[in-house]
Design a protein around this motif. Structure first.
Motif, PDB file in Angstrom:
ATOM      1  N   THR A  71       0.809  -1.290   0.115  1.00  0.00           N
ATOM      2  CA  THR A  71      -0.178   0.074  -0.022  1.00  0.00           C
ATOM      3  C   THR A  71       0.611   1.118   0.152  1.00  0.00           C
ATOM      4  O   THR A  71       0.606   2.264  -0.890  1.00  0.00           O
ATOM      5  CB  THR A  71      -1.021   0.220   1.207  1.00  0.00           C
ATOM      6  OG1 THR A  71      -1.613  -1.345   1.278  1.00  0.00           O
ATOM      7  CG2 THR A  71      -1.675   1.082   1.274  1.00  0.00           C
ATOM      8  N   GLU A  72       1.918   1.226   0.898  1.00  0.00           N
ATOM      9  CA  GLU A  72       2.639   2.320   1.279  1.00  0.00           C
ATOM     10  C   GLU A  72       3.476   2.468  -0.124  1.00  0.00           C
ATOM     11  O   GLU A  72       3.789   3.644  -0.766  1.00  0.00           O
ATOM     12  CB  GLU A  72       3.520   2.201   2.253  1.00  0.00           C
ATOM     13  CG  GLU A  72       4.792   3.076   2.365  1.00  0.00           C
ATOM     14  CD  GLU A  72       4.288   4.529   2.575  1.00  0.00           C
ATOM     15  OE1 GLU A  72       3.089   4.957   2.855  1.00  0.00           O
ATOM     16  OE2 GLU A  72       5.201   5.549   2.557  1.00  0.00           O
ATOM     17  N   LYS A  78       3.100   1.589  -3.079  1.00  0.00           N
ATOM     18  CA  LYS A  78       2.319   1.704  -4.565  1.00  0.00           C
ATOM     19  C   LYS A  78       2.037   3.337  -4.346  1.00  0.00           C
ATOM     20  O   LYS A  78       1.889   3.833  -5.700  1.00  0.00           O
ATOM     21  CB  LYS A  78       1.027   0.807  -4.250  1.00  0.00           C
ATOM     22  CG  LYS A  78       0.134   1.144  -5.523  1.00  0.00           C
ATOM     23  CD  LYS A  78      -1.260   0.514  -5.615  1.00  0.00           C
ATOM     24  CE  LYS A  78      -1.940   0.428  -6.849  1.00  0.00           C
ATOM     25  NZ  LYS A  78      -3.275   0.445  -6.680  1.00  0.00           N
ATOM     26  N   ARG A  79       1.634   3.616  -3.143  1.00  0.00           N
ATOM     27  CA  ARG A  79       1.354   5.310  -3.176  1.00  0.00           C
ATOM     28  C   ARG A  79       2.522   5.883  -3.503  1.00  0.00           C
ATOM     29  O   ARG A  79       2.484   7.094  -4.548  1.00  0.00           O
ATOM     30  CB  ARG A  79       1.055   5.616  -1.680  1.00  0.00           C
ATOM     31  CG  ARG A  79       0.219   6.823  -1.568  1.00  0.00           C
ATOM     32  CD  ARG A  79       0.043   7.027  -0.105  1.00  0.00           C
ATOM     33  NE  ARG A  79       1.259   6.917   0.821  1.00  0.00           N
ATOM     34  CZ  ARG A  79       2.246   7.885   0.613  1.00  0.00           C
ATOM     35  NH1 ARG A  79       2.162   8.993  -0.278  1.00  0.00           N
ATOM     36  NH2 ARG A  79       3.408   7.657   1.254  1.00  0.00           N
ATOM     37  N   LYS A  80       3.747   5.439  -3.184  1.00  0.00           N
ATOM     38  CA  LYS A  80       4.995   6.131  -3.480  1.00  0.00           C
ATOM     39  C   LYS A  80       5.382   6.234  -4.975  1.00  0.00           C
ATOM     40  O   LYS A  80       5.764   7.073  -5.463  1.00  0.00           O
ATOM     41  CB  LYS A  80       6.091   5.529  -2.407  1.00  0.00           C
ATOM     42  CG  LYS A  80       6.444   6.516  -1.332  1.00  0.00           C
ATOM     43  CD  LYS A  80       7.667   5.998  -0.822  1.00  0.00           C
ATOM     44  CE  LYS A  80       7.785   6.922   0.743  1.00  0.00           C
ATOM     45  NZ  LYS A  80       9.038   6.310   1.140  1.00  0.00           N
ATOM     46  N   GLU A  91       3.226   5.622  -7.452  1.00  0.00           N
ATOM     47  CA  GLU A  91       2.430   6.544  -8.148  1.00  0.00           C
ATOM     48  C   GLU A  91       2.776   8.101  -8.301  1.00  0.00           C
ATOM     49  O   GLU A  91       2.837   8.775  -9.130  1.00  0.00           O
ATOM     50  CB  GLU A  91       0.833   6.251  -7.777  1.00  0.00           C
ATOM     51  CG  GLU A  91       0.490   4.864  -8.275  1.00  0.00           C
ATOM     52  CD  GLU A  91      -0.847   4.453  -7.730  1.00  0.00           C
ATOM     53  OE1 GLU A  91      -1.462   5.222  -6.905  1.00  0.00           O
ATOM     54  OE2 GLU A  91      -1.328   3.306  -8.225  1.00  0.00           O
ATOM     55  N   TRP A  92       3.039   8.353  -6.881  1.00  0.00           N
ATOM     56  CA  TRP A  92       3.372   9.653  -6.808  1.00  0.00           C
ATOM     57  C   TRP A  92       4.862  10.033  -7.421  1.00  0.00           C
ATOM     58  O   TRP A  92       4.875  11.266  -8.044  1.00  0.00           O
ATOM     59  CB  TRP A  92       3.481  10.081  -5.383  1.00  0.00           C
ATOM     60  CG  TRP A  92       4.271  11.493  -4.923  1.00  0.00           C
ATOM     61  CD1 TRP A  92       5.473  11.633  -4.047  1.00  0.00           C
ATOM     62  CD2 TRP A  92       3.949  12.670  -5.331  1.00  0.00           C
ATOM     63  NE1 TRP A  92       5.717  12.884  -3.877  1.00  0.00           N
ATOM     64  CE2 TRP A  92       4.826  13.369  -4.586  1.00  0.00           C
ATOM     65  CE3 TRP A  92       2.990  13.153  -6.191  1.00  0.00           C
ATOM     66  CZ2 TRP A  92       4.662  14.903  -4.872  1.00  0.00           C
ATOM     67  CZ3 TRP A  92       2.711  14.557  -6.115  1.00  0.00           C
ATOM     68  CH2 TRP A  92       3.733  15.305  -5.618  1.00  0.00           C
ATOM     69  N   ASP A 112       7.588  11.649   0.539  1.00  0.00           N
ATOM     70  CA  ASP A 112       6.867  12.377  -0.304  1.00  0.00           C
ATOM     71  C   ASP A 112       7.290  13.619  -0.820  1.00  0.00           C
ATOM     72  O   ASP A 112       7.356  14.054  -1.722  1.00  0.00           O
ATOM     73  CB  ASP A 112       5.521  12.412  -0.032  1.00  0.00           C
ATOM     74  CG  ASP A 112       4.673  10.860  -0.021  1.00  0.00           C
ATOM     75  OD1 ASP A 112       5.463  10.024  -0.256  1.00  0.00           O
ATOM     76  OD2 ASP A 112       3.446  10.888   0.145  1.00  0.00           O
TER      77      ASP A 112
END
Lengths: 496, 496
Positions: B386-387, B389-391, B393-394, B465
């Motif tokens: 989850t973490e 994937k978020r990174k 995509e960012w 981020d």
């Protein structure tokens, strides 16, 4: 279908169900589009709760193995990524592709070609520490201490050279042994064996030559051979290596390095006398041959005065590579050793180490560090030395009483070395003893020149007092019978 | 005298005093027969309690460094075992003794010749996991669970092949990935790197040849070179390796083996498409070239359907050597990887492993085993994916917005790979960015043929981020400026 499922131990049931279904899909037993049993039904078939199946199906869906049709149920997804059905498979002969190094490593692997202990056998083959002495609570405390300080750091990548607090601790430790650290550096390795292998990897060359004690540590002999070294072994006498023979050999040819085990030498158990150490250092200087020193068992001194390692005697000189380990003294399961040597040499060894294993387990290093810093080594050594000394003396007494040796050596450590008359065959003795449930290490494996058929090593660290008494009596009686019958043509003669 | 003593941290004071005096004796600052200060006096001089000195003197006496004259005090003993005063010392030039292997390992060591991150630099060079995600409590529990079951066993010698419960667990794990285990066996190693090194050690030969993706994992390239392999790199295109070029190369000459990273390929981040996997397997069969499969990051699937490893696609065939590791997924500090391959091949690899490092840390293996069996991997992967994937995509969004790339690849994992126009020089970009506090990995190090000067790898796993946003903007703006000025003769051209 679903009949070969079996729950295994502690692993969560829902994961086991998920993995089981995944496997059926991947192996083609469940086909794309096929409807899976309802959660209630599968729970019944697999003998797990319905909730377990619900959790498993949800995970399978998240991983793309299963899709759900609302109100209808779960179906096997089409696996675009799975090519197992269509790909061609073939067999090849791997042994034909192996190089000489692989074949030699297998041939020299004593764990594969040595003697095996059956259950109930009294085995004198091990010189590993007695695990009953381990102070587990202090190890646990060291782990928890270190994890609470920097657990996140310990579990991520570390450095090829080693875990800094341990490196600093070991440098101080060597300083306290009298070593001049000027111009030297340290590299942490996976025990003595990796340290030795790295050093040889850096120094080997076609036609390389090494001079060492004969007999000597058989793992060292194996690695020297694997690195293509020509090995010249120098006979041992009371107090260590025979200096006259050493000098003769040094005069005859040049050597790339010497490999020596000055304290509680493996396998003879001798401690090289201070006079011999001094003379050895002088000879090696005269012939400009650097030394690889094996710090094996240095800590297991039961009596007699202090012995300094050769690297301490070298003072500011950079010609000794010291390889240390606590494996025999503390815990072999923690694979930690170190190389202390010239700074420039360590700089290169670090790069070889990085290419081989990246770095030694940070967890092992940090536990060892915290265990040491908590002051446990000294406490543990007191306990261990008391116990090993007692066992050592008992084994010595048994050997003196029962075994018809011509020489018996071992000044401490975890083993004794027995030499029988010249024409004695300890392989034959081993075979006869094994039938009576007793085994030991035949001495020839430690020799550089095929000799030593008339020798054996007795490791006592992991044998109970009672078994030591019984085992050595059996060895002794069997040996006496053999000696009584020598001359009847039974004995295989050694290669002298 | 006694002025340079300093108590260090947690280490027991009496041991520190003992070691300090021991060192003075060994270095000759305290001479045999010399009287030591009284315990009270020394306590005052060293600023420790009298009891501390009493304990230290007792230990020194037990170790033979000091003797006591009743009613008179403690005296320095004559050290028959210490030769440091008299032994000759000399200096030698170790670098002159190093062989080509050592020199090459140093030259190819990117930790020595790569870019260094100053404090405060935004660094995209790492693809190690983010240690803030580590679930330390579960690791601690796994350790304590295992220690209470068999702590004594874990701390003593284990087996070269590995810790049996972990071996069995990983065999099941690979079985669940669809691998046919018939005729195969497993060897536990110190991470991927040792596994790869062992395989190459067994298969290398003078003039050895390997075929691989270009670019590819730079540590693999380093080890292939260290083992003397001639490397043929095959260009990548969308979906993985260019099959036409692969076939052309296979037609031209024989290869000892292929090395491939089919999932989340390092450095391009590509997942080889199922069609390419199938075609690759067919080609390798036709030309009878076995495969070394790097299971790198296979678990870090964020989306898309399941992908099976090549060894699963090989079915009952024995022509794929799979090397796995949880280092990128779980904890790199636990140095544990595995080789799954033909049983006969593993038999030989086991002997090479034994000669190199005896065995992998049993503690690391047992902690990993218990952590897995407790069901933590699945829980952890959910959180980590989850973490990441978020990174991911960012980072992707930032790159698309700011960077003037011609190609941007990365289907998941912990990094993206950027290709700039042909005449762009990312080394120059790196230099300009470093001045602004941002670094990344220049792509040329991953290439087999000196190309790739116009590429770079962006590892985002350990960057916040905010820093991802800021860092990629700086890289992008700098790159745009450089592209604007291309043709002014500023750029170094790549070796095409």
């Amino acid at each position: 279908m679903f009949k070969d499922f079996q729950l295994i131990g502690e692993h969560p049931a829902s994961i086991q169900v998920k993995d089981y279904i995944k496997r059926l899909i991947l192996k083609g037993a469940l086909q794309a589009g096929q409807k899976l049993p309802s959660t209630r039904e599968l729970g019944g078939l697999l003998n797990v709760s319905r909730n377990t199946v619900i959790a498993a199906y949800a995970d399978l869906e998240a991983d793309g193995f299963v899709y759900v049709l609302k109100g209808k149920g779960s179906y096997v997804a089409a696996l675009s990524g799975s090519v197992s059905q269509a790909a061609p498979s073939w067999q090849m002969d791997w042994t034909a592709r192996l190089n000489g190094h692989a074949r030699m490593a297998e041939q020299l692997d004593l764990m594969k070609h040595g003697i095996r202990a059956d259950r109930g056998t009294i085995s004198f083959t091990s010189i590993a520490p007695d695990e009953k002495l381990f102070d587990l609570d202090n190890v646990k405390r060291a782990f928890l201490d270190r994890m609470s300080v920097e657990g996140n750091v310990l579990l991520n990548y570390g450095y090829a050279k080693g875990y800094k607090p341990l490196m600093d601790y070991l440098l101080r430790y060597m300083d306290h042994k009298g070593v001049d650290l000027q111009g030297k550096d340290i590299l942490i390795t996976n025990g003595f064996t990796e340290g030795f292998d790295l050093v040889l990897s850096a120094l080997s060359r076609p036609g390389g030559t090494v001079i060492c004690e004969n007999p000597t540590h058989h793992t060292a002999l194996k690695n020297l051979k694997l690195h293509g070294f020509n090995i010249t072994g120098i006979a041992m006498e009371q107090g260590g290596i025979n200096l006259r023979k050493l000098e003769e050999a040094l005069e005859q040819r040049a050597y790339d390095c010497g490999y020596f085990v000055p304290s509680y030498h493996n396998p003879t158990g001798m401690v090289m006398s201070p006079e011999k150490r001094l003379a050895l250092m002088k000879l090696m200087k005269r012939y400009q041959v650097p030394i690889i020193e094996d710090g094996f068992n240095e800590e297991l001194r039961y009596s007699g005065s202090h012995v300094s390692p050769l690297i301490a005697a070298a003072g500011p000189g950079n010609h000794v590579i010291y390889i240390g380990s606590f494996s025999k003294v503390l815990f072999p399961g923690l694979r930690v050793g170190w190389v202390l040597a010239d700074r420039k040499l360590i700089y290169y060894l670090e790069s070889i180490k990085r290419a081989r294993t990246i770095h030694t387990s940070t967890l092992d290093q940090s536990i060892l560090y915290q265990y040491l810093v908590n002051g446990n080594l000294e406490k543990y050594l007191k306990k261990a030395k008391t116990e090993y000394k007692r066992k050592y003396e008992w084994t010595l007494q048994c050997c003196e009483e029962h075994i018809p040796y011509t020489r018996l050596t071992g000044d401490g450590g975890l083993h004794l070395f027995v030499t029988f008359p010249d024409d004695f065959d300890s392989r034959e003795l081993l075979e006869a003893c094994q039938k009576q449930g007793v085994i030991f290490t035949p001495g020839d494996i430690f020799f550089t020149d095929g000799r030593g058929r008339n020798t054996m090593r007795i490791g006592f660290s992991r044998v109970s007092d009672e078994d030591i008494g019984r085992g050595i009596r059996i060895i002794g009686e069997t040996a006496k019978q053999m000696i009584g019958s020598v001359g009847n043509g039974n004995g295989q003669h050694e290669d002298e």
